[in-house]
Write a protein that holds these residues in place. Sequence first.
Motif, PDB file in Angstrom:
ATOM      1  N   GLU A 121       0.947  -0.970   0.482  1.00 50.06           N
ATOM      2  CA  GLU A 121      -0.307   0.192   0.324  1.00 50.06           C
ATOM      3  C   GLU A 121       0.886   1.046  -0.058  1.00 50.06           C
ATOM      4  O   GLU A 121       0.362   2.324  -0.381  1.00 50.06           O
ATOM      5  N   ARG A 122       2.414   1.136   0.103  1.00 51.46           N
ATOM      6  CA  ARG A 122       3.373   2.593   0.024  1.00 51.46           C
ATOM      7  C   ARG A 122       3.193   2.790  -0.920  1.00 51.46           C
ATOM      8  O   ARG A 122       4.215   3.488  -0.941  1.00 51.46           O
ATOM      9  N   TRP A 123       3.136   2.048  -1.672  1.00 54.82           N
ATOM     10  CA  TRP A 123       3.850   1.826  -2.998  1.00 54.82           C
ATOM     11  C   TRP A 123       3.718   4.175  -4.199  1.00 54.82           C
ATOM     12  O   TRP A 123       4.172   4.253  -4.200  1.00 54.82           O
ATOM     13  N   PHE A 124       2.171   3.977  -3.324  1.00 54.71           N
ATOM     14  CA  PHE A 124       2.030   5.441  -3.596  1.00 54.71           C
ATOM     15  C   PHE A 124       2.533   6.744  -3.363  1.00 54.71           C
ATOM     16  O   PHE A 124       3.905   7.718  -4.149  1.00 54.71           O
ATOM     17  N   LEU A 125       3.144   5.873  -1.522  1.00 58.57           N
ATOM     18  CA  LEU A 125       3.799   7.490  -0.651  1.00 58.57           C
ATOM     19  C   LEU A 125       5.459   7.424  -1.953  1.00 58.57           C
ATOM     20  O   LEU A 125       6.504   8.525  -2.309  1.00 58.57           O
ATOM     21  N   ILE A 126       6.477   6.640  -2.205  1.00 58.31           N
ATOM     22  CA  ILE A 126       6.866   5.950  -2.327  1.00 58.31           C
ATOM     23  C   ILE A 126       7.333   6.883  -4.201  1.00 58.31           C
ATOM     24  O   ILE A 126       7.751   7.272  -4.414  1.00 58.31           O
ATOM     25  N   VAL A 127       6.484   6.596  -4.880  1.00 64.16           N
ATOM     26  CA  VAL A 127       5.990   7.164  -6.224  1.00 64.16           C
ATOM     27  C   VAL A 127       6.803   8.734  -5.903  1.00 64.16           C
ATOM     28  O   VAL A 127       6.349   9.436  -6.748  1.00 64.16           O
ATOM     29  N   ALA A 128       5.777   9.171  -5.295  1.00 64.77           N
ATOM     30  CA  ALA A 128       5.636  10.589  -5.123  1.00 64.77           C
ATOM     31  C   ALA A 128       6.231  10.955  -4.349  1.00 64.77           C
ATOM     32  O   ALA A 128       6.609  12.457  -4.857  1.00 64.77           O
ATOM     33  N   GLY A 129       7.403  10.402  -3.415  1.00 66.65           N
ATOM     34  CA  GLY A 129       8.113  11.240  -3.038  1.00 66.65           C
ATOM     35  C   GLY A 129       9.998  11.129  -4.301  1.00 66.65           C
ATOM     36  O   GLY A 129      10.487  12.231  -4.188  1.00 66.65           O
ATOM     37  N   ILE A 130       9.647  10.010  -5.393  1.00 69.08           N
ATOM     38  CA  ILE A 130      10.031  10.307  -6.647  1.00 69.08           C
ATOM     39  C   ILE A 130      10.371  11.134  -7.362  1.00 69.08           C
ATOM     40  O   ILE A 130      10.739  12.247  -7.571  1.00 69.08           O
ATOM     41  N   PHE A 131       8.748  11.772  -7.262  1.00 70.40           N
ATOM     42  CA  PHE A 131       8.671  13.465  -7.870  1.00 70.40           C
ATOM     43  C   PHE A 131       8.293  13.966  -7.721  1.00 70.40           C
ATOM     44  O   PHE A 131       9.276  15.330  -8.475  1.00 70.40           O
ATOM     45  N   LEU A 132       8.406  14.214  -5.943  1.00 71.01           N
ATOM     46  CA  LEU A 132       8.909  15.625  -5.925  1.00 71.01           C
ATOM     47  C   LEU A 132       9.783  16.031  -5.533  1.00 71.01           C
ATOM     48  O   LEU A 132      10.413  16.896  -5.645  1.00 71.01           O
ATOM     49  N   LEU A 133      10.939  15.033  -5.336  1.00 71.26           N
ATOM     50  CA  LEU A 133      12.527  15.063  -5.663  1.00 71.26           C
ATOM     51  C   LEU A 133      12.836  15.681  -6.851  1.00 71.26           C
ATOM     52  O   LEU A 133      13.581  16.865  -6.898  1.00 71.26           O
ATOM     53  N   HIS A 134      12.174  15.435  -7.748  1.00 73.68           N
ATOM     54  CA  HIS A 134      12.559  16.294  -9.119  1.00 73.68           C
ATOM     55  C   HIS A 134      12.697  17.158  -9.173  1.00 73.68           C
ATOM     56  O   HIS A 134      12.912  17.916  -9.877  1.00 73.68           O
ATOM     57  N   LEU A 135      11.425  17.271  -8.715  1.00 73.57           N
ATOM     58  CA  LEU A 135      11.010  19.518  -8.732  1.00 73.57           C
ATOM     59  C   LEU A 135      11.133  19.860  -7.858  1.00 73.57           C
ATOM     60  O   LEU A 135      11.571  21.113  -8.315  1.00 73.57           O
ATOM     61  N   ALA A 136      12.094  19.359  -6.668  1.00 74.93           N
ATOM     62  CA  ALA A 136      12.810  20.532  -6.372  1.00 74.93           C
ATOM     63  C   ALA A 136      13.983  20.008  -6.584  1.00 74.93           C
ATOM     64  O   ALA A 136      14.341  21.312  -6.492  1.00 74.93           O
ATOM     65  N   LEU A 137      14.710  19.433  -7.292  1.00 71.33           N
ATOM     66  CA  LEU A 137      15.719  19.111  -8.053  1.00 71.33           C
ATOM     67  C   LEU A 137      15.344  20.466  -9.477  1.00 71.33           C
ATOM     68  O   LEU A 137      16.665  22.001  -9.630  1.00 71.33           O
ATOM     69  N   ALA A 138      14.476  20.657  -9.913  1.00 70.69           N
ATOM     70  CA  ALA A 138      14.068  21.647 -11.572  1.00 70.69           C
ATOM     71  C   ALA A 138      13.681  22.846 -10.300  1.00 70.69           C
ATOM     72  O   ALA A 138      14.451  24.500 -11.105  1.00 70.69           O
ATOM     73  N   VAL A 139      13.666  23.605  -9.201  1.00 64.89           N
ATOM     74  CA  VAL A 139      13.186  24.668  -8.829  1.00 64.89           C
ATOM     75  C   VAL A 139      14.687  24.712  -8.080  1.00 64.89           C
ATOM     76  O   VAL A 139      15.304  26.469  -7.703  1.00 64.89           O
ATOM     77  N   VAL A 140      15.794  24.323  -7.138  1.00 60.86           N
ATOM     78  CA  VAL A 140      16.885  24.209  -7.044  1.00 60.86           C
ATOM     79  C   VAL A 140      17.549  24.960  -8.251  1.00 60.86           C
ATOM     80  O   VAL A 140      18.280  25.865  -8.224  1.00 60.86           O
ATOM     81  N   LEU A 141      17.705  24.714  -9.669  1.00 66.30           N
ATOM     82  CA  LEU A 141      18.507  25.366 -10.868  1.00 66.30           C
ATOM     83  C   LEU A 141      17.686  26.320 -11.053  1.00 66.30           C
ATOM     84  O   LEU A 141      18.483  27.493 -11.572  1.00 66.30           O
ATOM     85  N   LYS A 142      16.679  26.537 -10.951  1.00 66.90           N
ATOM     86  CA  LYS A 142      16.387  27.983 -10.826  1.00 66.90           C
ATOM     87  C   LYS A 142      16.645  29.157 -10.285  1.00 66.90           C
ATOM     88  O   LYS A 142      16.745  30.348 -11.156  1.00 66.90           O
ATOM     89  N   LEU A 143      16.454  28.952  -9.532  1.00 66.86           N
ATOM     90  CA  LEU A 143      16.904  30.017  -8.345  1.00 66.86           C
ATOM     91  C   LEU A 143      18.447  30.413  -8.039  1.00 66.86           C
ATOM     92  O   LEU A 143      17.768  31.217  -7.864  1.00 66.86           O
ATOM     93  N   TYR A 144      18.694  28.756  -8.067  1.00 67.02           N
ATOM     94  CA  TYR A 144      20.414  29.378  -7.924  1.00 67.02           C
ATOM     95  C   TYR A 144      20.933  29.643  -9.289  1.00 67.02           C
ATOM     96  O   TYR A 144      22.282  30.461  -9.403  1.00 67.02           O
TER      97      TYR A 144
END
Length: 288
Positions: free
Chosen positions: A256-279
């Motif tokens: 049942e926790r597979w959704f949390l893992i996939v969501a964490g993967i997705f959010l980490l990639h979005l966070a990488l894009a935000v860091v790339l833009k801001l820095y």
Amino acid sequence: MMSGYTSIDNQKVAGSVPAAAPANSGPDRIATVRFTESNLQTFPPSSETQGKISVVFRPLSDADDTFSKPASGGSSESQPTGWMQSLTVGAYKPYFDVDTSDVLERIRDSLFPFRGNFTEKTADNPDLYGPFWICTTLIFVAAAIGTFVTYVAHKLEKKEWDYDINLVNWSAGLFYGYVIFVPLGLYVILKYFSVPSGLVQLWCLYGYSLFIFIPASCLSIVPVEIFRWVIVGGAGFMSAAFVAMNLHTHIKSAGERWFLIVAGIFLLHLALAVVLKLYFFTVTVGAN
């Protein structure tokens, strides 16, 4: 004594020719044995030549055969085994054995994130060659474009500009660290939930997912802030979707926790894009 010499006229002696006696030979004459004359220009002499001794040529026992024998302590050393083998270069050689056509095909697949068949295509031959050069190219492209963006912004404002060498260091730490340690952490999590996965295949997937940020960084030269957010945000969404879509079918076996893992993967990639833009692509012009 002389009769002993004449008694061999009808015999064939090894290494000689039959005795040739003259036509008028008598019991008082001595038959002479003639050997063929040696030809010293022929080397080695033929074993079939009569009147010569057949010799089998072998190297001298004291000849210097250093080049024909392995040096002591060379190949006779035992090769590393077990976990020590992972520290050798040869252990990673198969992961760099890819053609240019293979790398280009995998880059093209990374631009279509919703197909979700990248892991199946690379299951038998995941590579690290493409991820390494994609990540290295992104490091220098992001640092160079970020430097150029700040330069243009300062020139338009007629302000003094100083080159920031730390952009390269931060870029290397960001992208190398992300593509190495995030898949490593995900691998540990999947092993904890008994999900079948390969570490090299995760590195391959994450490495190719970063390619979309290279053209996004080049387009960020346009000095429009909203446009930069759209470009980098879109690249981050496509990259996150590429990883999530290729892993969600495997992660479903985690329960049942597979959704949390996939969501964490997705959010980490979005966070990488935000860091790339801001820095790298957010410019602040000083008052000096």
